[in-house]
Structures are given as structure tokens and as C-alpha cells.
Design a protein around this motif. Sequence first.
Motif, mmCIF file in Angstrom:
data_model
loop_
_atom_site.group_PDB
_atom_site.id
_atom_site.type_symbol
_atom_site.label_atom_id
_atom_site.label_comp_id
_atom_site.label_asym_id
_atom_site.label_seq_id
_atom_site.Cartn_x
_atom_site.Cartn_y
_atom_site.Cartn_z
ATOM 1 N N SER A 4 -44.974 -1.646 6.365
ATOM 2 C CA SER A 4 -43.896 -1.586 7.345
ATOM 3 C C SER A 4 -42.549 -1.919 6.740
ATOM 4 O O SER A 4 -41.558 -1.235 6.983
ATOM 5 C CB SER A 4 -44.199 -2.531 8.505
ATOM 6 O OG SER A 4 -44.333 -3.860 8.043
ATOM 7 N N SER A 5 -42.493 -3.003 5.893
ATOM 8 C CA SER A 5 -41.202 -3.417 5.353
ATOM 9 C C SER A 5 -40.634 -2.370 4.407
ATOM 10 O O SER A 5 -39.441 -2.065 4.444
ATOM 11 C CB SER A 5 -41.343 -4.760 4.639
ATOM 12 O OG SER A 5 -42.212 -4.654 3.536
ATOM 13 N N VAL A 6 -41.466 -1.803 3.553
ATOM 14 C CA VAL A 6 -40.992 -0.801 2.601
ATOM 15 C C VAL A 6 -40.568 0.467 3.319
ATOM 16 O O VAL A 6 -39.518 1.039 3.032
ATOM 17 C CB VAL A 6 -42.087 -0.500 1.554
ATOM 18 C CG1 VAL A 6 -41.660 0.674 0.671
ATOM 19 C CG2 VAL A 6 -42.340 -1.716 0.695
ATOM 20 N N ASP A 7 -41.363 0.908 4.287
ATOM 21 C CA ASP A 7 -41.016 2.119 5.033
ATOM 22 C C ASP A 7 -39.682 1.951 5.754
ATOM 23 O O ASP A 7 -38.839 2.856 5.765
ATOM 24 C CB ASP A 7 -42.114 2.448 6.054
ATOM 25 C CG ASP A 7 -43.343 3.049 5.398
ATOM 26 O OD1 ASP A 7 -43.254 3.352 4.198
ATOM 27 O OD2 ASP A 7 -44.361 3.221 6.076
ATOM 28 N N ASP A 8 -39.485 0.777 6.369
ATOM 29 C CA ASP A 8 -38.233 0.547 7.101
ATOM 30 C C ASP A 8 -37.032 0.635 6.174
ATOM 31 O O ASP A 8 -36.011 1.253 6.512
ATOM 32 C CB ASP A 8 -38.259 -0.834 7.773
ATOM 33 C CG ASP A 8 -39.246 -0.885 8.934
ATOM 34 O OD1 ASP A 8 -39.659 0.187 9.389
ATOM 35 O OD2 ASP A 8 -39.598 -1.991 9.360
ATOM 36 N N VAL A 9 -37.145 -0.002 4.996
ATOM 37 C CA VAL A 9 -36.026 0.004 4.051
ATOM 38 C C VAL A 9 -35.758 1.419 3.543
ATOM 39 O O VAL A 9 -34.596 1.862 3.462
ATOM 40 C CB VAL A 9 -36.309 -0.950 2.876
ATOM 41 C CG1 VAL A 9 -35.254 -0.772 1.781
ATOM 42 C CG2 VAL A 9 -36.311 -2.393 3.352
ATOM 43 N N ILE A 10 -36.818 2.145 3.225
ATOM 44 C CA ILE A 10 -36.653 3.507 2.717
ATOM 45 C C ILE A 10 -35.985 4.399 3.770
ATOM 46 O O ILE A 10 -35.090 5.189 3.468
ATOM 47 C CB ILE A 10 -38.013 4.093 2.297
ATOM 48 C CG1 ILE A 10 -38.542 3.362 1.055
ATOM 49 C CG2 ILE A 10 -37.887 5.582 1.976
ATOM 50 C CD1 ILE A 10 -39.936 3.752 0.664
ATOM 51 N N GLN A 11 -36.412 4.261 5.013
ATOM 52 C CA GLN A 11 -35.820 5.069 6.074
ATOM 53 C C GLN A 11 -34.343 4.755 6.254
ATOM 54 O O GLN A 11 -33.522 5.658 6.464
ATOM 55 C CB GLN A 11 -36.574 4.836 7.376
ATOM 56 C CG GLN A 11 -37.981 5.441 7.389
ATOM 57 C CD GLN A 11 -38.767 5.067 8.631
ATOM 58 O OE1 GLN A 11 -38.233 4.467 9.557
ATOM 59 N NE2 GLN A 11 -40.043 5.408 8.644
ATOM 60 N N LEU A 12 -33.990 3.470 6.162
ATOM 61 C CA LEU A 12 -32.587 3.085 6.293
ATOM 62 C C LEU A 12 -31.754 3.646 5.143
ATOM 63 O O LEU A 12 -30.627 4.114 5.340
ATOM 64 C CB LEU A 12 -32.466 1.561 6.336
ATOM 65 C CG LEU A 12 -32.939 0.884 7.631
ATOM 66 C CD1 LEU A 12 -32.943 -0.623 7.478
ATOM 67 C CD2 LEU A 12 -32.050 1.284 8.795
ATOM 68 N N ILE A 13 -32.313 3.603 3.922
ATOM 69 C CA ILE A 13 -31.581 4.135 2.770
ATOM 70 C C ILE A 13 -31.369 5.638 2.920
ATOM 71 O O ILE A 13 -30.287 6.163 2.616
ATOM 72 C CB ILE A 13 -32.330 3.801 1.463
ATOM 73 C CG1 ILE A 13 -32.262 2.289 1.181
ATOM 74 C CG2 ILE A 13 -31.736 4.568 0.282
ATOM 75 C CD1 ILE A 13 -33.049 1.856 -0.028
ATOM 76 N N GLU A 14 -32.387 6.347 3.379
ATOM 77 C CA GLU A 14 -32.248 7.796 3.547
ATOM 78 C C GLU A 14 -31.232 8.130 4.648
ATOM 79 O O GLU A 14 -30.489 9.106 4.541
ATOM 80 C CB GLU A 14 -33.613 8.400 3.846
ATOM 81 C CG GLU A 14 -34.559 8.342 2.639
ATOM 82 C CD GLU A 14 -35.883 9.025 2.917
ATOM 83 O OE1 GLU A 14 -36.230 9.184 4.106
ATOM 84 O OE2 GLU A 14 -36.555 9.398 1.934
#
Length: 248
Positions: free
Chosen positions: A211-221
Motif C-alpha cells: 500500500s505505501s509503495v503504491d501510494d507514493v508511486i501513484q502520487l509521483i506519476e
Amino acid sequence: MQNLTNYGQQLVNNLSAKYNLSYDAVMHMLISVNNGAGSMAQFNCPELGGSGQWMRGGMTMVGDMFNHGLKMTVDNICNDLANGLANQLVFAEIPQGMPGSSIWWPGDLGQPFSSGAQNNLRYAVFPNRLAVELNGQVTVYDTLDNNIGGVSQQQGSDNSLTFSSQYGTLSVNSLPIVSGNASAPTTNFAQPSYTPEPEPQASQAPMMTTSSVDDVIQLIEKLARLKEIGAISEQDYNTKKAELLTRI
């Protein structure tokens, strides 16, 4: 480095040829995927763009975040390695309790119902026991009435450890030691009736989760798309991206 079986050696050679990567690069990715139990990997491989992260069935992050071909290569090789690890014995077995063994805890504890790893730390949770391997040294703690939810390594040079329970975030060194040695004082035992104040969450270095990695990746994109349409500047994008990456 742990020795490969004949199958493991063949797997590395085949993937090296398939993806036009060096033997060392494939070995690096194999170890990273193996450390992530075949479902995730944190790596730093120059041939694959430097630092990056992979999660099976999730997001793939590489140094060049807009290089979709590189992302696909990383995802494909990690999936191939994960499948290889799941289907055959890739690494030669090391006896339980020996350095490098996947079963590093004392044999009388049985099988853990939860385990994890971070940097030079591994932990395994058993009924009423917590086993921690730090820098190759194994210590077993009495968990008292705590329901252990995970172990984290604090930022800083002291390598202090914390765990989450129904009482909040507590120090591993607050638990009585059953066996092994710990670098911190062992006299500060936790009492079941005592509920200490949780330590500030911002000081922890949590383990990577889906969850934490996916959230950060989505925000960066999303930030990248905002930059592409001119909604934010290059400087704002780089500053916010660096801030988001510190959360992983």
C-alpha cells in the motif's frame, strides 16, 4: 554469497542471455527477489537504471521513471526470477541456524506465523516469542501479552528496534530476553499492565508494503502529469518527488 543449485545456475545464465544482462546483474536481482520472498524487491543495479523497486502484480519503480521499456524489463525479469524461486530449488540449502540459512531462528520455536526483513535485520514472530536477527546475531524475546504486528529499524546509528502491538509502538529492548544477546540494556522489561506512549511515527523507517509503495508511486506519476501540462514547475516536481521517495 549462497551457492546456487544446478537449476539456479541455469536460471541465471538463461535470463542473462534473454535480457542481455551481465551474470552479476541477474544475480543481484535474484538475491533481491529472494529477499522479498518472491513478491517484492528493492534493488540498486546500474544495468537496470540504478535504484528501484518491484512488487509482483503491482507497480514497478525505476530510476528513469518515464522509461517504460526499462520498467517492463524489470517487471519481466523479476517475475521470471520469482517463478523460478517458486518452482525449483535455486539456492543450495544451508542447515538451520547456520549463517545465510532461510531458517535462522532456533529450531525449538517451530514455524513462525509472521516474518519479515529490512536491511541487516530479520524477524520472526511465534506464539509468545519474537526472534530477531541483527547483523547475524539472533536474540529471542518473550513477547508477554503483546500481539506483534511488525518490527521496524529506527533511523540513526543505534539500530534501535521497535514493534507494533495493541499497546502502540514499543521498543524491542523493553521485552525480556529468552536467549541470545542484545546490544542494548536488558533490564527494562515491559509489564503487561503498562501502556507506554507510542513513539512518533515520523522517526521510524517502516518496511516496504504494497500500500505505501503504491501510494507514493501513484502520487509521483500524478506529479509528472502535472509537470507535463505545465501546472507545476520542474523545480517543484523534483522537490516533491524527493520528499515522496523518503516515505518508502
